[in-house]
Design a protein around this motif. Structure first.
Motif, PDB file in Angstrom:
ATOM      1  N   GLN A 542       0.830  -1.208   0.000  1.00  0.00           N
ATOM      2  CA  GLN A 542       0.000   0.000   0.000  1.00  0.00           C
ATOM      3  C   GLN A 542       0.861   1.254   0.000  1.00  0.00           C
ATOM      4  N   LEU A 543       1.989   1.216   0.688  1.00  0.00           N
ATOM      5  CA  LEU A 543       2.896   2.363   0.653  1.00  0.00           C
ATOM      6  C   LEU A 543       3.349   2.632  -0.768  1.00  0.00           C
ATOM      7  N   SER A 544       3.676   1.585  -1.505  1.00  0.00           N
ATOM      8  CA  SER A 544       4.090   1.744  -2.901  1.00  0.00           C
ATOM      9  C   SER A 544       2.963   2.312  -3.758  1.00  0.00           C
ATOM     10  N   LYS A 545       1.734   1.871  -3.526  1.00  0.00           N
ATOM     11  CA  LYS A 545       0.598   2.404  -4.270  1.00  0.00           C
ATOM     12  C   LYS A 545       0.437   3.902  -4.015  1.00  0.00           C
ATOM     13  N   ASN A 546       0.581   4.307  -2.750  1.00  0.00           N
ATOM     14  CA  ASN A 546       0.454   5.725  -2.426  1.00  0.00           C
ATOM     15  C   ASN A 546       1.558   6.552  -3.057  1.00  0.00           C
ATOM     16  N   MET A 547       2.776   6.032  -3.007  1.00  0.00           N
ATOM     17  CA  MET A 547       3.896   6.763  -3.585  1.00  0.00           C
ATOM     18  C   MET A 547       3.774   6.832  -5.103  1.00  0.00           C
ATOM     19  N   THR A 548       3.300   5.755  -5.709  1.00  0.00           N
ATOM     20  CA  THR A 548       3.089   5.760  -7.159  1.00  0.00           C
ATOM     21  C   THR A 548       2.059   6.803  -7.546  1.00  0.00           C
ATOM     22  N   SER A 549       0.993   6.943  -6.747  1.00  0.00           N
ATOM     23  CA  SER A 549      -0.014   7.967  -7.022  1.00  0.00           C
ATOM     24  C   SER A 549       0.604   9.357  -6.980  1.00  0.00           C
ATOM     25  N   ALA A 550       1.496   9.584  -6.014  1.00  0.00           N
ATOM     26  CA  ALA A 550       2.153  10.894  -5.910  1.00  0.00           C
ATOM     27  C   ALA A 550       3.057  11.145  -7.111  1.00  0.00           C
ATOM     28  N   PHE A 551       3.840  10.160  -7.498  1.00  0.00           N
ATOM     29  CA  PHE A 551       4.714  10.319  -8.666  1.00  0.00           C
ATOM     30  C   PHE A 551       3.894  10.497  -9.943  1.00  0.00           C
ATOM     31  N   ARG A 552       2.760   9.800 -10.031  1.00  0.00           N
ATOM     32  CA  ARG A 552       1.920   9.905 -11.221  1.00  0.00           C
ATOM     33  C   ARG A 552       1.379  11.330 -11.384  1.00  0.00           C
ATOM     34  N   LEU A 553       0.925  11.923 -10.274  1.00  0.00           N
ATOM     35  CA  LEU A 553       0.421  13.289 -10.334  1.00  0.00           C
ATOM     36  C   LEU A 553       1.543  14.277 -10.652  1.00  0.00           C
ATOM     37  N   ALA A 554       2.726  14.053 -10.066  1.00  0.00           N
ATOM     38  CA  ALA A 554       3.868  14.913 -10.399  1.00  0.00           C
ATOM     39  C   ALA A 554       4.225  14.787 -11.873  1.00  0.00           C
ATOM     40  N   ALA A 555       4.106  13.577 -12.425  1.00  0.00           N
ATOM     41  CA  ALA A 555       4.372  13.383 -13.854  1.00  0.00           C
ATOM     42  C   ALA A 555       3.364  14.153 -14.707  1.00  0.00           C
ATOM     43  N   ARG A 556       2.111  14.173 -14.281  1.00  0.00           N
ATOM     44  CA  ARG A 556       1.101  14.941 -15.020  1.00  0.00           C
ATOM     45  C   ARG A 556       1.434  16.435 -14.998  1.00  0.00           C
ATOM     46  N   ILE A 557       1.850  16.922 -13.835  1.00  0.00           N
ATOM     47  CA  ILE A 557       2.211  18.339 -13.729  1.00  0.00           C
ATOM     48  C   ILE A 557       3.404  18.639 -14.623  1.00  0.00           C
ATOM     49  N   TYR A 558       4.385  17.762 -14.600  1.00  0.00           N
ATOM     50  CA  TYR A 558       5.573  17.922 -15.451  1.00  0.00           C
ATOM     51  C   TYR A 558       5.176  17.939 -16.926  1.00  0.00           C
ATOM     52  N   LEU A 559       4.270  17.038 -17.308  1.00  0.00           N
ATOM     53  CA  LEU A 559       3.811  16.980 -18.690  1.00  0.00           C
ATOM     54  C   LEU A 559       3.055  18.246 -19.076  1.00  0.00           C
ATOM     55  N   CYS A 560       2.183  18.709 -18.190  1.00  0.00           N
ATOM     56  CA  CYS A 560       1.404  19.916 -18.477  1.00  0.00           C
ATOM     57  C   CYS A 560       2.294  21.146 -18.647  1.00  0.00           C
ATOM     58  N   SER A 561       3.407  21.178 -17.929  1.00  0.00           N
ATOM     59  CA  SER A 561       4.289  22.343 -17.998  1.00  0.00           C
ATOM     60  C   SER A 561       4.941  22.496 -19.368  1.00  0.00           C
ATOM     61  N   LEU A 562       4.880  21.447 -20.191  1.00  0.00           N
ATOM     62  CA  LEU A 562       5.478  21.523 -21.526  1.00  0.00           C
ATOM     63  C   LEU A 562       4.554  22.181 -22.547  1.00  0.00           C
ATOM     64  N   VAL A 563       3.261  22.293 -22.221  1.00  0.00           N
ATOM     65  CA  VAL A 563       2.296  22.871 -23.152  1.00  0.00           C
ATOM     66  C   VAL A 563       2.576  24.366 -23.321  1.00  0.00           C
ATOM     67  N   PRO A 564       2.616  24.872 -24.551  1.00  0.00           N
ATOM     68  CA  PRO A 564       2.866  26.303 -24.778  1.00  0.00           C
ATOM     69  C   PRO A 564       1.862  27.176 -24.010  1.00  0.00           C
ATOM     70  N   GLY A 565       2.351  28.218 -23.365  1.00  0.00           N
ATOM     71  CA  GLY A 565       1.498  29.127 -22.615  1.00  0.00           C
ATOM     72  C   GLY A 565       1.177  28.679 -21.211  1.00  0.00           C
ATOM     73  N   PHE A 566       1.847  27.625 -20.730  1.00  0.00           N
ATOM     74  CA  PHE A 566       1.558  27.110 -19.387  1.00  0.00           C
ATOM     75  C   PHE A 566       1.926  28.136 -18.321  1.00  0.00           C
ATOM     76  N   THR A 567       1.042  28.284 -17.324  1.00  0.00           N
ATOM     77  CA  THR A 567       1.330  29.071 -16.118  1.00  0.00           C
ATOM     78  C   THR A 567       0.762  28.342 -14.912  1.00  0.00           C
ATOM     79  N   PRO A 568       1.417  28.433 -13.745  1.00  0.00           N
ATOM     80  CA  PRO A 568       0.932  27.723 -12.553  1.00  0.00           C
ATOM     81  C   PRO A 568      -0.435  28.190 -12.082  1.00  0.00           C
ATOM     82  N   SER A 569      -0.854  29.392 -12.453  1.00  0.00           N
ATOM     83  CA  SER A 569      -2.128  29.914 -11.971  1.00  0.00           C
ATOM     84  C   SER A 569      -3.328  29.357 -12.722  1.00  0.00           C
ATOM     85  N   GLN A 570      -3.105  28.579 -13.777  1.00  0.00           N
ATOM     86  CA  GLN A 570      -4.223  27.968 -14.498  1.00  0.00           C
ATOM     87  C   GLN A 570      -4.994  27.037 -13.558  1.00  0.00           C
ATOM     88  N   ALA A 571      -6.311  27.056 -13.704  1.00  0.00           N
ATOM     89  CA  ALA A 571      -7.159  26.254 -12.820  1.00  0.00           C
ATOM     90  C   ALA A 571      -6.803  24.772 -12.873  1.00  0.00           C
TER      91      ALA A 571
END
Length: 679
Positions: A542-571
């Motif tokens: 279960q610890l691994s599942k929780n950590m994987t969820s955290a890394f997965r969300l960080a990966a999504r944020i990292y991916l989103c930051s590559l989109v042209p015009g990205f800013t952290p204030s976007q909803a």
């Protein structure tokens, strides 16, 4: 760098023997055995068990456990325990015993109440509720919409950012202290995770004119036992009113632990062994550094691996390497001195000389071996140690000269290629090459730090596309599932292509495709849960599942930051950071927690958190719970970096204090002249 030659008339010789303490089978006469038993009974009759002495209760001196300890499920110790001689540890032990007694009484009360309620509503022919329903409520016994929520699928390029956020957890109280307990209490139930001790035996023989004179022998014991998290730990607890019958099947399935492969890794030092003996010649100063490395540094290096394969890193990797690999030994002694300086706040020329002397010796040994093109496995071990151990020690403002981590990694890459480890990874079935797994972790996350493609990205891509045998051991070593790590590698490759001039349309198409791939890793996942069972024992799965969820969300944020015009204030970005904060609530914190294994996650999520984000307050709370440990290693470095980033993003560091434009964390590192490996 030179040293004074030894005095031929007066010279000390030091031999160090280290072994994992094991019961020694020695032939003994019946008289001897009877004598020992009589002495032990005499000692018991005078003292009682140390647990009852701590509680100031009368002990009936039962064997093998007294009645009081047996009733409360406490560890009955007639041999003087290590915590007895330390006031702080003794106080902690007493608090733990109080907690266990409180949980025992609550469990008995809950059981009595449940039995009464069942007798009132039970009808003839009704089935008896399962015994497990008498347990205290845990994440496995509670089902809500959070367990069934996952990110929505991506319908278009823009909908990549439209993820369904789970319900808030503000109504959850602080993690129930009754859920925690001492690990050692369950040693008999979970023998593979039981604490054990490492004995370091130091023998010194004094010679005068080559004639042996005084002989000294000392033994230092290092325990792998760690106290449980404090009662004020932050994991959310759950309501006591649960629908036991309705959730029983789900509860039983979710708490079923997988069978752990205790021999997953090939450590390049032969088959796993339960005992290791190491002989090293060291002077008194270096012996002190070695003792500190074993007792204080080593337990912090591979915390996730410790939960999966307790002690394997020590007995099958580090201790054998200390004996057979002189370069690795110098590396560990340098790291130990650096850790001593930062944790004990030791200042002066002596500690700096210790750091630089062994650091220089490590580099010299590495260069010599590389020039001779021999001992590739040993050189790789030491090189990875120079890179990875640095993540556990030192402060962000260390001023002593050192070689950047990525230059060390270039040497590691060359060695991996000489050893053909990437091919072995693709062909491996059951066992994983430990050095290649550690290399891959550094390669993938290190590439995101530098904004380049991972060196072995093709290997990870092939493993990801493989229908079977896709793991290289990343989950067991560091906590995050291999498939998610492979996708982080692909995102790093996409960022490198963006830097090379990929057009925006093609870039968004790749972002869309990778978003879909991330979504596929969520299929069948029910969301984060408390990683402890009803008895307070940590669930590695279960610890691994929780950590994987955290890394997965960080990966999504990292991916989103590559989109042209990205800013952290976007909803969309704000929502992802909030969801990440909620997932991190399910990762144990504090000095025995796993925050220091999530440095990259904190970097990616924190770097885009806005002034009003709950992430910042959450991060500050985690810093306080870590105490002094929050000030050094990669966690201390990322904490300083995030403070700088937030200052620029919030406008505090801009001229006139006005609102500032988005500043990336890489820009801040470049401005500050920092060259950190934040993993």
């Amino acid at each position: 760098m030179s040293t004074q030659p030894p005095n031929p008339q007066l010279m000390g010789r030091t031999n160090v023997n280290m072994a994992v303490a094991q019961p020694k089978q020695k032939p003994a006469s019946k008289a001897t055995a009877a004598s020992k038993a009589k002495m032990q009974m005499h000692r018991r009759s005078r003292t009682g068990c140390y647990t009852c002495r701590l509680r100031r209760k009368k002990c009936d001196e039962g064997s093998p456990s007294c009645t009081a300890c047996k009733h409360l499920g406490l560890r009955c110790e007639y041999k003087r325990p290590m915590w007895w001689s330390n006031n702080d540890q003794r106080r902690l032990q007493k608090d733990q015993i109080k907690m266990i007694i409180k949980r025992k009484k609550l469990s008995e009360k809950t059981s009595s109440t449940t039995t009464t309620n069942q007798s009132q509503v039970m009808t003839p022919g009704a089935e008896t509720p399962p015994g497990l329903s008498h347990s205290l409520p845990t994440s496995a016994t509670f089902s809500d919409s959070l367990d069934r929520t996952r990110s929505a699928s991506i319908d278009s390029q823009l909908s990549l950012f439209d993820f369904n956020a789970p319900p808030g957890i503000a109504d959850y109280t602080e993690y129930n202290a009754q859920m925690h307990s001492s690990h050692s209490q369950y040693a008999s139930m979970y023998p593979e995770f039981s604490p054990y001790e490492i004995d370091v035996k130091t023998e010194r023989q004094m010679f005068v004119n080559d004639i042996p004179t005084r002989r000294e022998s000392t033994i230092s014991t290092f325990s792998t036992y760690h106290p449980p998290p404090p009662p004020e730990a932050m994991l959310p607890s759950f309501p006591a009113d649960n629908g036991w019958d309705e959730t029983y099947d789900e509860r039983r399935e979710s708490m079923a632990e997988e069978n752990l492969n205790m021999n997953l890794f090939d450590f390049a030092h032969g088959p796993p062994s339960s005992i290791r003996q190491v002989a090293i010649e060291l002077d008194e100063g270096d012996q002190r550094l070695l003792d500190h490395f074993i007792s204080d540094v080593l337990p912090t290096v591979f915390p996730i691996l410790e939960t999966n394969q307790h002690g394997s890193a020590r007995t099958d990797y580090v201790l054998p390497a200390l004996q057979s690999n002189k370069c690795y030994l110098h590396c560990c002694l340098s790291i130990s001195a650096q850790h001593l300086k930062s944790t004990m706040n030791i200042q002066g020329e002596q500690i700096d000389n210790d750091i630089m002397r062994h650091r220089y010796a490590t580099i010299s040994e590495l260069c010599e071996a590389l020039n001779q093109d021999t001992d590739h496995q040993e050189i790789l071990e030491a090189t990875l140690g120079m890179i990875f151990f640095q993540c556990s020690v030192g402060r962000y403002d260390d001023s002593l000269p050192d070689i950047p981590w990525h230059q060390h990694f270039q040497a590691a890459i060359s060695l991996v290629q000489k050893l053909d480890l990437s091919r072995l990874v693709l062909e491996a079935q059951d066992h994983k090459q430990f050095n290649m797994t550690l290399t891959s972790w550094i390669d993938i996350l290190g590439s995101t730090i530098q904004g380049r493609a991972p060196t072995f990205a093709h290997t990870y891509r092939e493993k990801h596309l493989s229908s079977t045998n896709s793991s290289i051991g990343l989950r067991e070593l560091m906590g995050c599932e291999d498939r998610v790590m492979y996708l982080i590698s692909e995102i790093a490759c996409l960022e490198a292509l963006k830097k090379d001039g990929m057009d925006d349309i093609q870039l968004c198409q790749h972002v869309h495709a990778l978003g879909d791939q991330i979504g596929l890793t969520e299929i069948g996942e029910s969301g984060p849960k408390i990683p402890f069972n009803a008895q307070g024992v940590l669930s590695p799965k279960q610890l691994s599942k929780n950590m994987t969820s955290a890394f997965r969300l960080a990966a999504r944020i990292y991916l989103c930051s590559l989109v042209p015009g990205f800013t952290p204030s976007q909803a969309s970005c704000v929502g992802l950071v909030e969801k990440l904060t909620q997932v991190l609530e399910f990762i144990p914190s504090g000095q025995v927690g796993f925050d220091r294994s999530l440095v990259w996650v904190y970097l990616i999520g924190g770097s885009v958190s806005t002034a009003g984000s709950t992430f910042r307050a959450f991060f500050d709370e985690r810093l306080m719970q870590l105490g002094e440990l929050a000030n050094f290693g990669s966690f201390g470095r990322v904490a300083c970096l995030l403070k700088e980033v937030w200052g620029h993003v919030d406008g505090r560091f801009s001229p006139g204090g006005g609102e500032a434009h988005y500043v990336s964390w890489r820009d801040v590192m470049q401005m500050k002249g920092w060259d950190f490996l934040l993993i």
